[in-house]
Structures are given as C-alpha cells and as structure tokens.
Design a protein around this motif. Structure first.
Motif, PDB file in Angstrom:
ATOM      1  N   LEU A   1     -65.897 -61.399 102.774  1.00 34.07           N
ATOM      2  CA  LEU A   1     -65.026 -60.399 102.147  1.00 34.07           C
ATOM      3  C   LEU A   1     -64.743 -60.839 100.713  1.00 34.07           C
ATOM      4  CD1 LEU A   1     -62.451 -59.873 105.034  1.00 34.07           C
ATOM      5  CD2 LEU A   1     -64.223 -58.254 104.333  1.00 34.07           C
ATOM      6  N   ALA A   2     -64.768 -59.881  99.788  1.00 33.95           N
ATOM      7  CA  ALA A   2     -64.423 -60.203  98.408  1.00 33.95           C
ATOM      8  C   ALA A   2     -62.936 -60.567  98.344  1.00 33.95           C
ATOM      9  CB  ALA A   2     -64.717 -59.017  97.499  1.00 33.95           C
ATOM     10  N   GLN A   3     -62.589 -61.304  97.285  1.00 33.55           N
ATOM     11  CA  GLN A   3     -61.235 -61.851  97.237  1.00 33.55           C
ATOM     12  C   GLN A   3     -60.245 -60.988  96.473  1.00 33.55           C
ATOM     13  OE1 GLN A   3     -61.555 -66.085  96.641  1.00 33.55           O
ATOM     14  NE2 GLN A   3     -59.451 -66.183  95.926  1.00 33.55           N
ATOM     15  N   PHE A   4     -60.701 -60.293  95.413  1.00 39.76           N
ATOM     16  CA  PHE A   4     -59.737 -59.726  94.475  1.00 39.76           C
ATOM     17  C   PHE A   4     -59.440 -58.239  94.632  1.00 39.76           C
ATOM     18  CE2 PHE A   4     -61.162 -63.516  92.117  1.00 39.76           C
ATOM     19  CZ  PHE A   4     -59.951 -64.180  92.177  1.00 39.76           C
ATOM     20  N   LYS A   5     -60.007 -57.609  95.636  1.00 36.42           N
ATOM     21  CA  LYS A   5     -59.698 -56.181  95.844  1.00 36.42           C
ATOM     22  C   LYS A   5     -59.787 -55.416  94.515  1.00 36.42           C
ATOM     23  CE  LYS A   5     -58.372 -57.222 100.134  1.00 36.42           C
ATOM     24  NZ  LYS A   5     -59.436 -57.261 101.078  1.00 36.42           N
ATOM     25  N   ASN A   6     -58.750 -54.639  94.218  1.00 34.58           N
ATOM     26  CA  ASN A   6     -58.822 -53.759  93.047  1.00 34.58           C
ATOM     27  C   ASN A   6     -58.650 -54.469  91.712  1.00 34.58           C
ATOM     28  OD1 ASN A   6     -59.363 -51.482  94.540  1.00 34.58           O
ATOM     29  ND2 ASN A   6     -57.211 -50.991  94.840  1.00 34.58           N
TER      30      ASN A   6
END
Ligand SMILES: [Zn+2]
Length: 223
Positions: A202-207
């Motif tokens: 899962l990517a860490q920084f979202k938006n």
C-alpha cells in the motif's frame, strides 16, 4: 509564465509521476532502485521510478498506465478507447460496475439501503464496506476489480519487473482487505512461480503524495 511571475525556477510534471517520486523519496518505495506507484482514483495514474529518478518517457508522455488496454469493457474510457485499465480498476470503474449489477437485477444488496435507492450516491467506500460485511453484490464488484487490477499488475511485472508496486489513490483506502486479495490473486497466477516478484504494497501518503512529490521536483531537476 509562472517563472516570469514568480522570478524563481519552476518545475512541472504529471501528478501521478510526482506522487511516485514522493513514495520513492520518503514512502513505500524508499530505498528501491525501481518501483511503480499506481494511483487508483477516479482514473488510474502511474508513477515510474527507475534508478532513483522518475521516468516519463522520451517525450514526457509515458507512464500512462491507466490507458493500457487489458480487456473489453461495457463502457468506453474518457480517452475514447475501450478496455483501458482504468475502466476496470479505478473507483469510477467499480462504481459503474456496481450500478450495472443492480440495474441488471441484482437488487438483493445492502448497498441500495445505504444509498436510499439512489444509484448515483454509490461510492467506492460504500462498496468496499459492504463487501467486508459479506454483501454478495459488493463482493462481485470487488472480485472483478481485483481480477483486472492483477491483470494490469501482471503486465507491468512481465514488462519491467520492478522491485515494488505501490497501490495508492482512493481505492487503496480499502487497505489490507484489498491488498491481501490482490497478493493472493497475484501469487496464484504469476508467471515465474519459483522466482521472487515485485513486492505489492500500500502506498504511504494517500492524497498528499502529489504535493510532496512536486516539492521534490526541484531537487531532481526535472523540467
Ligand atoms: Zn483510456
């Protein structure tokens, strides 16, 4: 025009590309030589990092991973083509498929109660939440998204074998529930069964990834 106005050097790049840069500098792809961020939002964006730099192709228009064609779909993409990755595995895609399922007569679903019968109120969160609660229709929609997301991931892996593939954008808010299904489907079908393959995370920084990555462009000196 911005440089004339601001009197400082200005760097510009594609939003998904710079999001990939943020994940590479501080997040899910930190320390990797090669990685791909897939931003699964209203569409699908791609951010490619190769040897520590973002890669957008010879003419700056590469990494349009959302428009690689992976099947035949029941509606056309915004780009005018049929079968683009983002028409199968974005939030728009899962919403449209769920609406189709219900219109086709699959009305035994808690989704309809959650949106008071208004199909326009369906969003990706409602679909994933309903699937987690065991709703049959929501699960069909999630299964289809996972199936095609993994087909897209296979294409990327077979083509360039990156160290990491990070899943970001609104769809990634489904978290481990989504990630576990994607990894399971990937393992079941992978091409070189006994060799290690891309780590799907899962990517860490979202938006915030786009903003952070844009701020890093100056450091990397990309114009
Ligand atoms: Zn397209």
């Amino acid at each position: 025009m911005m440089e004339d106005e601001l009197r400082i050097q200005v760097f510009i790049d594609n939003d998904a590309t710079v999001a990939g840069l943020a994940e590479y500098e501080f997040g899910s792809m930190k320390g990797c030589k090669s990685g791909i961020l897939l931003t699964l939002g209203t569409g699908i964006g791609g951010g490619i990092v190769l040897n520590g730099e973002v890669y957008s192709g010879a003419h700056g228009v590469g990494s349009e991973i959302g428009h690689m064609i992976i099947g035949e779909n029941f509606y056309n993409c915004n780009c005018g083509k049929n079968g683009c990755f983002e028409t199968f595995a974005s939030s728009t895609a899962i919403i449209r498929y769920t609406q189709k399922l219900i219109k086709d007569g699959n009305t035994d679903t808690i989704i309809l109660q959650k949106v008071d019968g208004d199909l326009d109120k369906i969003n990706a969160k409602i679909i994933f939440d309903s699937a987690k609660e065991g709703d049959r229709v929501a699960k069909m929609a999630v299964d289809r998204l996972v199936k095609y997301l993994v087909i897209g991931i296979f294409n990327i892996v077979n083509f360039m074998d990156p160290e990491v593939i990070a899943l970001g954008g609104g769809i990634s808010n489904a978290g481990e529930y989504l990630l576990n299904q994607v990894k399971e489907e990937f393992e079941k079908n992978k091409f070189f069964k006994t060799l290690p393959a891309a780590n799907i995370v899962l990517a860490q920084f979202k938006n915030d990834a786009g903003i952070l990555g844009a701020a890093m462009l100056g450091k990397h000196g990309i114009r």
